[in-house]
Every structure is written in C-alpha cells, then in structure tokens.
Design a protein around this motif. Sequence first.
Motif, PDB file in Angstrom:
ATOM      1  N   SER A  11       0.737  -1.212  -0.048  1.00 42.06           N
ATOM      2  CA  SER A  11       0.472  -0.510  -0.155  1.00 42.06           C
ATOM      3  C   SER A  11       1.095   1.378  -0.165  1.00 42.06           C
ATOM      4  O   SER A  11       0.217   2.698   0.102  1.00 42.06           O
ATOM      5  N   ARG A  12       2.336   1.133   0.460  1.00 40.94           N
ATOM      6  CA  ARG A  12       3.393   2.095   0.383  1.00 40.94           C
ATOM      7  C   ARG A  12       3.250   3.015  -1.069  1.00 40.94           C
ATOM      8  O   ARG A  12       2.996   1.539  -2.478  1.00 40.94           O
ATOM      9  N   THR A  13       3.650   4.147  -1.551  1.00 37.74           N
ATOM     10  CA  THR A  13       3.677   4.114  -2.552  1.00 37.74           C
ATOM     11  C   THR A  13       5.450   5.257  -2.703  1.00 37.74           C
ATOM     12  O   THR A  13       5.944   5.865  -1.603  1.00 37.74           O
ATOM     13  N   ILE A  14       5.657   5.650  -4.030  1.00 38.66           N
ATOM     14  CA  ILE A  14       7.586   6.348  -4.427  1.00 38.66           C
ATOM     15  C   ILE A  14       6.613   7.668  -5.368  1.00 38.66           C
ATOM     16  O   ILE A  14       6.270   7.282  -6.630  1.00 38.66           O
ATOM     17  N   SER A  58      13.794   3.268  -5.653  1.00 33.73           N
ATOM     18  CA  SER A  58      15.068   4.000  -6.346  1.00 33.73           C
ATOM     19  C   SER A  58      13.395   3.907  -7.690  1.00 33.73           C
ATOM     20  O   SER A  58      12.108   3.234  -7.574  1.00 33.73           O
ATOM     21  N   PRO A  59      13.203   5.847  -7.849  1.00 37.95           N
ATOM     22  CA  PRO A  59      11.794   5.376  -8.832  1.00 37.95           C
ATOM     23  C   PRO A  59      12.217   5.410  -9.702  1.00 37.95           C
ATOM     24  O   PRO A  59      11.407   5.268 -11.088  1.00 37.95           O
ATOM     25  N   THR A  60      13.041   4.507 -10.147  1.00 37.12           N
ATOM     26  CA  THR A  60      13.264   4.173 -12.358  1.00 37.12           C
ATOM     27  C   THR A  60      13.644   2.921 -11.862  1.00 37.12           C
ATOM     28  O   THR A  60      14.184   2.280 -13.122  1.00 37.12           O
ATOM     29  N   THR A  61      14.161   1.938 -11.038  1.00 36.07           N
ATOM     30  CA  THR A  61      14.450   0.279 -10.811  1.00 36.07           C
ATOM     31  C   THR A  61      13.333  -0.274  -9.997  1.00 36.07           C
ATOM     32  O   THR A  61      13.171   0.386  -8.668  1.00 36.07           O
ATOM     33  N   HIS A  65       4.070  -5.999 -10.719  1.00 33.50           N
ATOM     34  CA  HIS A  65       2.921  -6.396  -9.713  1.00 33.50           C
ATOM     35  C   HIS A  65       2.179  -6.815 -11.070  1.00 33.50           C
ATOM     36  O   HIS A  65       1.384  -5.936 -11.626  1.00 33.50           O
ATOM     37  N   LEU A  66       1.363  -8.211 -11.116  1.00 25.13           N
ATOM     38  CA  LEU A  66       0.949  -9.132 -11.646  1.00 25.13           C
ATOM     39  C   LEU A  66      -0.366  -8.853 -10.540  1.00 25.13           C
ATOM     40  O   LEU A  66      -0.636  -9.480  -9.443  1.00 25.13           O
ATOM     41  N   TYR A  67      -1.788  -7.914 -11.137  1.00 21.52           N
ATOM     42  CA  TYR A  67      -2.874  -8.343 -10.539  1.00 21.52           C
ATOM     43  C   TYR A  67      -3.954  -8.485 -11.638  1.00 21.52           C
ATOM     44  O   TYR A  67      -4.252  -8.407 -12.700  1.00 21.52           O
ATOM     45  N   ILE A  68      -4.485 -10.378 -11.188  1.00 20.64           N
ATOM     46  CA  ILE A  68      -5.589 -10.376 -12.203  1.00 20.64           C
ATOM     47  C   ILE A  68      -6.627 -10.575 -11.427  1.00 20.64           C
ATOM     48  O   ILE A  68      -7.132 -10.877 -10.399  1.00 20.64           O
ATOM     49  N   ASN A  98       7.074  -0.916  -9.882  1.00 22.66           N
ATOM     50  CA  ASN A  98       7.042  -1.519  -8.230  1.00 22.66           C
ATOM     51  C   ASN A  98       8.520  -0.660  -7.968  1.00 22.66           C
ATOM     52  O   ASN A  98       9.564  -1.269  -8.565  1.00 22.66           O
ATOM     53  N   ALA A  99       8.802   0.080  -6.623  1.00 21.66           N
ATOM     54  CA  ALA A  99      10.435  -0.056  -6.541  1.00 21.66           C
ATOM     55  C   ALA A  99      11.039  -1.296  -5.802  1.00 21.66           C
ATOM     56  O   ALA A  99      10.076  -1.869  -5.143  1.00 21.66           O
TER      57      ALA A  99
END
Length: 127
Positions: A11-14, A58-61, A65-68, A98-99
């Motif tokens: 649930s965390r974001t960057i 990092s915001p670039t590496t 995640h796959l969601y179906i 995702n980071a």
Amino acid sequence: GVRTTHDVFHSRTIEVPAGTPVPAVTVRIEPDEIEGWNLYVGTANFTFEPTKVNGESSPTTGHAHLYINDKPMQRIYGTWTHLPTLPGGTNDIRVTLNANSFETLTTQGQPIEDSAVVEVYDPNQAG
C-alpha cells in the motif's frame, strides 16, 4: 478488514520526483501457441532489477506486480511472463511498476500501471 504484512508493504507509494523522467509501462497479452497466455510488459525510463528486491528503493528501478481481476498474483522481473491459465470469462490483467522495497511508483498521485482485458471462453457460460 485485517491488514497483512503484504497489504502494508504493497500500500506504500513512491512519487517520481520532479526532474526525473517518469517511468511508463505498457502491457500486451497474447494466447500461447501451446498453452496459456504470454504477457508482455514493456517499460520506458524504468529498469527491472530482480537482484535488488528488498533493497533500497528508487523511482526508476525495481519490478512489477501482476494483478488478475484485482487479485495480486505474482511479481514480474522482466519483459515476458507466461501465464499457464486464466479463469473463464472476462479477465482484467493489470501491471504496476514497483520499487525494490515494493512501493508502487506514482506520478501526480496516480499509480504507474497499464492493463488489458482478455476474454477466455467458458463453456459453462456459453449461451
């Protein structure tokens, strides 16, 4: 509901910082000639780094995640992934970037993701 460790970490974001090229993701899914489906995950301004999972974010590496049908299914560490089966009916295939520490990458507060819809023949729903 009960929040699991999985829910908390995912649930965390960057937010991609200003001045950093914003990553992008494109998904495409095709039937496999023998069995299942082949999922293509193309990226721009982003590098898959499977050896750095659980490392510094990092915001670039990172990974994807796959969601179906909104259910988390698996991590993706590269461009192509094979899905052996999909449920009958309409399937929403969604991939987020995702980071390394599992945070969802965002830009302008929105997840960096793409999706595709796949219709799978279900003989039980045939009319």
